[in-house]
Design a protein around this motif. Sequence first.
Motif, PDB file in Angstrom:
ATOM      1  N   PRO A  29      97.484 -25.384 -48.323  1.00 54.75           N
ATOM      2  CA  PRO A  29      97.289 -26.838 -48.210  1.00 54.75           C
ATOM      3  C   PRO A  29      98.192 -27.465 -47.136  1.00 54.75           C
ATOM      4  N   ILE A  30      99.445 -26.948 -47.018  1.00 53.40           N
ATOM      5  CA  ILE A  30     100.348 -27.502 -45.994  1.00 53.40           C
ATOM      6  C   ILE A  30      99.746 -27.275 -44.606  1.00 53.40           C
ATOM      7  N   LEU A  31      99.213 -26.058 -44.386  1.00 53.20           N
ATOM      8  CA  LEU A  31      98.604 -25.750 -43.083  1.00 53.20           C
ATOM      9  C   LEU A  31      97.395 -26.654 -42.820  1.00 53.20           C
ATOM     10  N   CYS A  32      96.590 -26.845 -43.879  1.00 49.34           N
ATOM     11  CA  CYS A  32      95.378 -27.689 -43.729  1.00 49.34           C
ATOM     12  C   CYS A  32      95.765 -29.102 -43.280  1.00 49.34           C
ATOM     13  N   ILE A  33      96.844 -29.635 -43.862  1.00 47.29           N
ATOM     14  CA  ILE A  33      97.266 -30.994 -43.504  1.00 47.29           C
ATOM     15  C   ILE A  33      97.914 -30.986 -42.107  1.00 47.29           C
ATOM     16  N   ALA A  34      98.687 -29.902 -41.828  1.00 46.56           N
ATOM     17  CA  ALA A  34      99.422 -29.843 -40.546  1.00 46.56           C
ATOM     18  C   ALA A  34      98.472 -29.834 -39.352  1.00 46.56           C
ATOM     19  N   VAL A  35      97.267 -29.247 -39.538  1.00 46.22           N
ATOM     20  CA  VAL A  35      96.358 -29.157 -38.374  1.00 46.22           C
ATOM     21  C   VAL A  35      95.673 -30.496 -38.066  1.00 46.22           C
ATOM     22  N   ILE A  36      95.727 -31.454 -38.991  1.00 42.08           N
ATOM     23  CA  ILE A  36      95.027 -32.731 -38.764  1.00 42.08           C
ATOM     24  C   ILE A  36      95.556 -33.430 -37.498  1.00 42.08           C
ATOM     25  N   PRO A  37      96.896 -33.684 -37.375  1.00 41.79           N
ATOM     26  CA  PRO A  37      97.366 -34.330 -36.143  1.00 41.79           C
ATOM     27  C   PRO A  37      97.272 -33.410 -34.928  1.00 41.79           C
ATOM     28  N   ILE A  38      97.433 -32.084 -35.143  1.00 40.46           N
ATOM     29  CA  ILE A  38      97.399 -31.149 -34.004  1.00 40.46           C
ATOM     30  C   ILE A  38      96.033 -31.231 -33.309  1.00 40.46           C
ATOM     31  N   PHE A  39      94.948 -31.241 -34.109  1.00 39.81           N
ATOM     32  CA  PHE A  39      93.602 -31.287 -33.508  1.00 39.81           C
ATOM     33  C   PHE A  39      93.078 -32.712 -33.344  1.00 39.81           C
ATOM     34  N   GLY A  40      93.891 -33.690 -33.656  1.00 37.13           N
ATOM     35  CA  GLY A  40      93.498 -35.083 -33.515  1.00 37.13           C
ATOM     36  C   GLY A  40      92.204 -35.410 -34.257  1.00 37.13           C
ATOM     37  N   MET A  41      92.114 -34.955 -35.535  1.00 36.65           N
ATOM     38  CA  MET A  41      90.868 -35.124 -36.308  1.00 36.65           C
ATOM     39  C   MET A  41      90.598 -36.584 -36.614  1.00 36.65           C
ATOM     40  N   ASP A  42      89.284 -36.931 -36.691  1.00 36.44           N
ATOM     41  CA  ASP A  42      88.946 -38.312 -37.041  1.00 36.44           C
ATOM     42  C   ASP A  42      89.115 -38.502 -38.554  1.00 36.44           C
TER      43      ASP A  42
END
Length: 425
Positions: A29-42
């Motif tokens: 779950p930490i990784l799932c949340i961490a990738v949100i700003p990295i990939f600039g998800m909408d």
Amino acid sequence: MQAILYKDFQQLRHNSAMLAIAIIAIVMPILCIAVIPIFGMDRNTAATMYQFAIITLGVCLAPALAIDAIRSDLANGTILTVRACGRPLHQYVIAQLVWALIPIATASAMLTTFAYAIASPLRLAILTPQGIATAFTPTLMAFACYLWSICVKGKALLMTSTTITETPHTETQPGVNQLTAIRVTDMTFGYKSHKPVLEHINLNVPAGQSLGILGYNGVGKTTLFGIITGLLRPQQGSATINSSVFHSMREVFQLSDSGNLSPTMTIRENLKFRSMLYATHANPHPIDIQHLDELPMVQAFELGEHLDKKVKDLSSGLKKRAGIVAGMLFEPKLILLDEPTNAVDPITRQLLIDLMKQLTANGRTILTITHDLEYCWEVTDRIIILDNKHLVKDCNINDFPNIDAFKQAATLGREHINVNFGISK
Ligand SMILES: Nc1ncnc2c1ncn2[C@@H]1O[C@H](COP(=O)(O)OP(=O)(O)OP(=O)(O)O)[C@@H](O)[C@H]1O
């Protein structure tokens, strides 16, 4: 409660599969949340990732905490130990609830805080009622798993009852008014309602007696122990342990097949767990955990070098020795032993004979289920024999002129001589 949490933590720590699942439950779950700003998800994709993270946390962690701990306790006799220490069972139920809910609720709260802090597209979504409900989903899943464990797996736990109660004095022999330790009155029990295993059993065990319980395989000896300790409820009649002799279950020790030890924990951890269970305000350290190898009982049974081995890695004989020592260290007054000499070597067997003789001389009441007739001859004062659902023989060891006469009576004269096994010459 502290003892149960200690045990749960040790069991999880030693169970590599469960530990791996718990680590995945936190890291994924930490990784799932961490990738949100990295990939600039909408906002929509970020919300889906957040929900996925929360569900992963719940799916992995809830069963690992809530189901596994209770299931292991039922299988390895921890429930017996918890009952034996004299604490009310609701303390166990509450401790397991804390174990099931607190880590997962904390992990969910931290994950949500982490998501709020680093993923700006999620901030609005988290603050909505739906976002808050999502954050609580893993805790609700853990609560559902816990209820399922207690109601379905833990049925046996809820069925247990205390059998310690005031029992009137009786004359066991004419003119001898001795305190009764255990009384079983017209007791009938079956695992299925219309198929009794034991029928109309009457038994009076005076305090200080060493009683042997004999009978063929499957006749109901272990079942009788379960009824006496309250793990099984008779369908008719009663079985009581006299509260005037034994003040609480902490004075009762029952050696079960598993030795009442958690197999994934070491002997030292098992003893520490018991010591925490048996601790009171007046006596916070019933045994010296720091110097276990110096305790006479540990030395007598030569367990010193095995203290840091997991119980599941011990041989059957060592397991039995560890189970006996774990019970005896807390100085029980009523001792229920189920086949104590099963799987032990001749030296340990002799050690057990000496120990039981000393304990009987010391006034302890001992009930021993055994198929080892020579052991029985050495350590018991009286024997009862169960056969075909009934108590068919009740006699003093002194009634037999010699061990051969005793053995013949004990086998109910059913020795097989010149049996044809159909083995061709
Ligand atoms: N949990 C259970 N559910 C249903 N039947 C059971 C259960 N436990 C035991 N039984 C049955 O009850 C009977 C008595 O079993 P018990 O274990 O008390 O016998 P025992 O005299 O201790 O046997 P042994 O000498 O082999 O240890 C057996 O027929 C057994 O199959």
